[in-house]
Design a protein around this motif. Structure first.
Motif, PDB file in Angstrom:
ATOM      1  N   GLN A 180      -2.408  -5.932  -8.851  1.00 35.39           N
ATOM      2  CA  GLN A 180      -3.714  -5.345  -8.557  1.00 35.39           C
ATOM      3  C   GLN A 180      -4.613  -5.369  -9.787  1.00 35.39           C
ATOM      4  O   GLN A 180      -5.785  -5.741  -9.708  1.00 35.39           O
ATOM      5  CB  GLN A 180      -3.542  -3.912  -8.043  1.00 35.39           C
ATOM      6  CG  GLN A 180      -4.853  -3.264  -7.627  1.00 35.39           C
ATOM      7  CD  GLN A 180      -4.645  -1.868  -7.071  1.00 35.39           C
ATOM      8  OE1 GLN A 180      -3.523  -1.451  -6.763  1.00 35.39           O
ATOM      9  NE2 GLN A 180      -5.733  -1.134  -6.941  1.00 35.39           N
TER      10      GLN A 180
ATOM     11  N   GLU B 253      -8.149  -7.315 -10.160  1.00 35.07           N
ATOM     12  CA  GLU B 253      -9.362  -6.558 -10.506  1.00 35.07           C
ATOM     13  C   GLU B 253     -10.002  -7.084 -11.781  1.00 35.07           C
ATOM     14  O   GLU B 253     -11.210  -6.960 -11.968  1.00 35.07           O
ATOM     15  CB  GLU B 253      -9.037  -5.073 -10.636  1.00 35.07           C
ATOM     16  CG  GLU B 253      -8.765  -4.408  -9.306  1.00 35.07           C
ATOM     17  CD  GLU B 253      -8.289  -2.975  -9.416  1.00 35.07           C
ATOM     18  OE1 GLU B 253      -8.088  -2.466 -10.549  1.00 35.07           O
ATOM     19  OE2 GLU B 253      -8.091  -2.349  -8.354  1.00 35.07           O
TER      20      GLU B 253
ATOM     21  N   ILE C  15      -3.024  -8.720   1.239  1.00 36.08           N
ATOM     22  CA  ILE C  15      -3.858  -8.795   0.049  1.00 36.08           C
ATOM     23  C   ILE C  15      -4.862  -9.936   0.250  1.00 36.08           C
ATOM     24  O   ILE C  15      -4.470 -11.027   0.669  1.00 36.08           O
ATOM     25  CB  ILE C  15      -2.989  -9.057  -1.200  1.00 36.08           C
ATOM     26  CG1 ILE C  15      -1.994  -7.913  -1.402  1.00 36.08           C
ATOM     27  CG2 ILE C  15      -3.867  -9.231  -2.444  1.00 36.08           C
ATOM     28  CD1 ILE C  15      -0.929  -8.199  -2.451  1.00 36.08           C
ATOM     29  N   PRO C  16      -6.137  -9.705  -0.016  1.00 40.85           N
ATOM     30  CA  PRO C  16      -7.127 -10.769   0.140  1.00 40.85           C
ATOM     31  C   PRO C  16      -6.758 -12.003  -0.692  1.00 40.85           C
ATOM     32  O   PRO C  16      -6.318 -11.884  -1.841  1.00 40.85           O
ATOM     33  CB  PRO C  16      -8.429 -10.136  -0.375  1.00 40.85           C
ATOM     34  CG  PRO C  16      -8.222  -8.666  -0.213  1.00 40.85           C
ATOM     35  CD  PRO C  16      -6.752  -8.448  -0.455  1.00 40.85           C
TER      36      PRO C  16
ATOM     37  N   TRP D 276       1.982  -1.667  -2.411  1.00 41.76           N
ATOM     38  CA  TRP D 276       0.595  -2.086  -2.665  1.00 41.76           C
ATOM     39  C   TRP D 276      -0.369  -0.958  -2.360  1.00 41.76           C
ATOM     40  O   TRP D 276      -0.336  -0.365  -1.271  1.00 41.76           O
ATOM     41  CB  TRP D 276       0.261  -3.306  -1.810  1.00 41.76           C
ATOM     42  CG  TRP D 276      -1.114  -3.829  -2.033  1.00 41.76           C
ATOM     43  CD1 TRP D 276      -2.181  -3.706  -1.213  1.00 41.76           C
ATOM     44  CD2 TRP D 276      -1.595  -4.583  -3.164  1.00 41.76           C
ATOM     45  NE1 TRP D 276      -3.287  -4.315  -1.755  1.00 41.76           N
ATOM     46  CE2 TRP D 276      -2.958  -4.854  -2.945  1.00 41.76           C
ATOM     47  CE3 TRP D 276      -0.972  -5.025  -4.335  1.00 41.76           C
ATOM     48  CZ2 TRP D 276      -3.709  -5.583  -3.862  1.00 41.76           C
ATOM     49  CZ3 TRP D 276      -1.732  -5.742  -5.238  1.00 41.76           C
ATOM     50  CH2 TRP D 276      -3.088  -6.012  -5.002  1.00 41.76           C
ATOM     51  N   GLU D 277      -1.252  -0.647  -3.297  1.00 42.23           N
ATOM     52  CA  GLU D 277      -2.263   0.386  -3.094  1.00 42.23           C
ATOM     53  C   GLU D 277      -3.679  -0.154  -3.176  1.00 42.23           C
ATOM     54  O   GLU D 277      -4.639   0.589  -3.089  1.00 42.23           O
ATOM     55  CB  GLU D 277      -2.057   1.516  -4.108  1.00 42.23           C
ATOM     56  CG  GLU D 277      -0.745   2.251  -3.918  1.00 42.23           C
ATOM     57  CD  GLU D 277      -0.544   3.380  -4.911  1.00 42.23           C
ATOM     58  OE1 GLU D 277      -1.445   3.627  -5.739  1.00 42.23           O
ATOM     59  OE2 GLU D 277       0.520   4.012  -4.850  1.00 42.23           O
ATOM     60  N   GLY D 278      -3.795  -1.472  -3.347  1.00 39.71           N
ATOM     61  CA  GLY D 278      -5.105  -2.087  -3.476  1.00 39.71           C
ATOM     62  C   GLY D 278      -5.723  -2.443  -2.142  1.00 39.71           C
ATOM     63  O   GLY D 278      -5.266  -2.019  -1.081  1.00 39.71           O
ATOM     64  N   GLU D 279      -6.770  -3.252  -2.231  1.00 38.28           N
ATOM     65  CA  GLU D 279      -7.518  -3.676  -1.051  1.00 38.28           C
ATOM     66  C   GLU D 279      -6.632  -4.509  -0.119  1.00 38.28           C
ATOM     67  O   GLU D 279      -5.800  -5.271  -0.561  1.00 38.28           O
ATOM     68  CB  GLU D 279      -8.720  -4.514  -1.513  1.00 38.28           C
ATOM     69  CG  GLU D 279      -9.615  -5.003  -0.407  1.00 38.28           C
ATOM     70  CD  GLU D 279     -10.750  -5.873  -0.919  1.00 38.28           C
ATOM     71  OE1 GLU D 279     -11.379  -6.533  -0.074  1.00 38.28           O
ATOM     72  OE2 GLU D 279     -10.985  -5.922  -2.143  1.00 38.28           O
ATOM     73  N   VAL D 280      -6.861  -4.324   1.184  1.00 39.19           N
ATOM     74  CA  VAL D 280      -6.189  -5.157   2.181  1.00 39.19           C
ATOM     75  C   VAL D 280      -7.224  -5.673   3.174  1.00 39.19           C
ATOM     76  O   VAL D 280      -8.263  -5.065   3.375  1.00 39.19           O
ATOM     77  CB  VAL D 280      -5.060  -4.396   2.947  1.00 39.19           C
ATOM     78  CG1 VAL D 280      -3.928  -4.032   2.023  1.00 39.19           C
ATOM     79  CG2 VAL D 280      -5.599  -3.188   3.656  1.00 39.19           C
ATOM     80  N   GLU D 281      -6.884  -6.815   3.751  1.00 29.15           N
ATOM     81  CA  GLU D 281      -7.740  -7.385   4.804  1.00 29.15           C
ATOM     82  C   GLU D 281      -7.016  -7.275   6.124  1.00 29.15           C
ATOM     83  O   GLU D 281      -5.813  -7.284   6.183  1.00 29.15           O
ATOM     84  CB  GLU D 281      -8.037  -8.854   4.512  1.00 29.15           C
ATOM     85  CG  GLU D 281      -8.959  -9.058   3.355  1.00 29.15           C
ATOM     86  CD  GLU D 281      -9.314 -10.517   3.144  1.00 29.15           C
ATOM     87  OE1 GLU D 281      -8.582 -11.419   3.573  1.00 29.15           O
ATOM     88  OE2 GLU D 281     -10.354 -10.744   2.513  1.00 29.15           O
TER      89      GLU D 281
END
Length: 98
Positions: free
Chosen positions: A10, A14, A35-36, A93-98
């Protein structure tokens, strides 16, 4: 075998790093959130997709909890690919997801 945490992945994303992320979960699992920018190659199809992978590129392998990506990492590593397993998979995973 090389390993990386979800948090490290992540942070690198970033920071604008272009990472080669391969998600080895089944298509239906990936549709529920990923994850994107990942490439989805289900574990069972990995061997057939070898011609699509470049041994000169580093890859980070991802799955739900780290088990299938561990298998994929071990397999590709044995063939000379530069691969790293994302420990804990999407469960960590704690980040952005699509």
């Amino acid at each position: 075998m090389k390993e990386i945490t979800a948090e490290e992945v992540q942070q690198r994303l970033e920071n604008g790093e272009a990472l080669n992320l391969i998600d080895v979960r089944e298509v239906i699992e990936v549709r529920s959130g990923h994850i994107p920018g990942i490439i989805n190659i289900p574990l069972g199809l990995l061997e057939a997709k070898l011609p699509d992978l470049d041994k000169k590129k580093p890859y980070i392998m991802i799955c739900r909890s780290g088990g299938r990506s561990f298998q994929a990492t071990a397999f590709l590593d044995s063939l000379g690919y530069d691969v790293t397993n994302m420990v804990g998979g999407m469960s960590a995973w704690e980040g952005e997801v699509e």
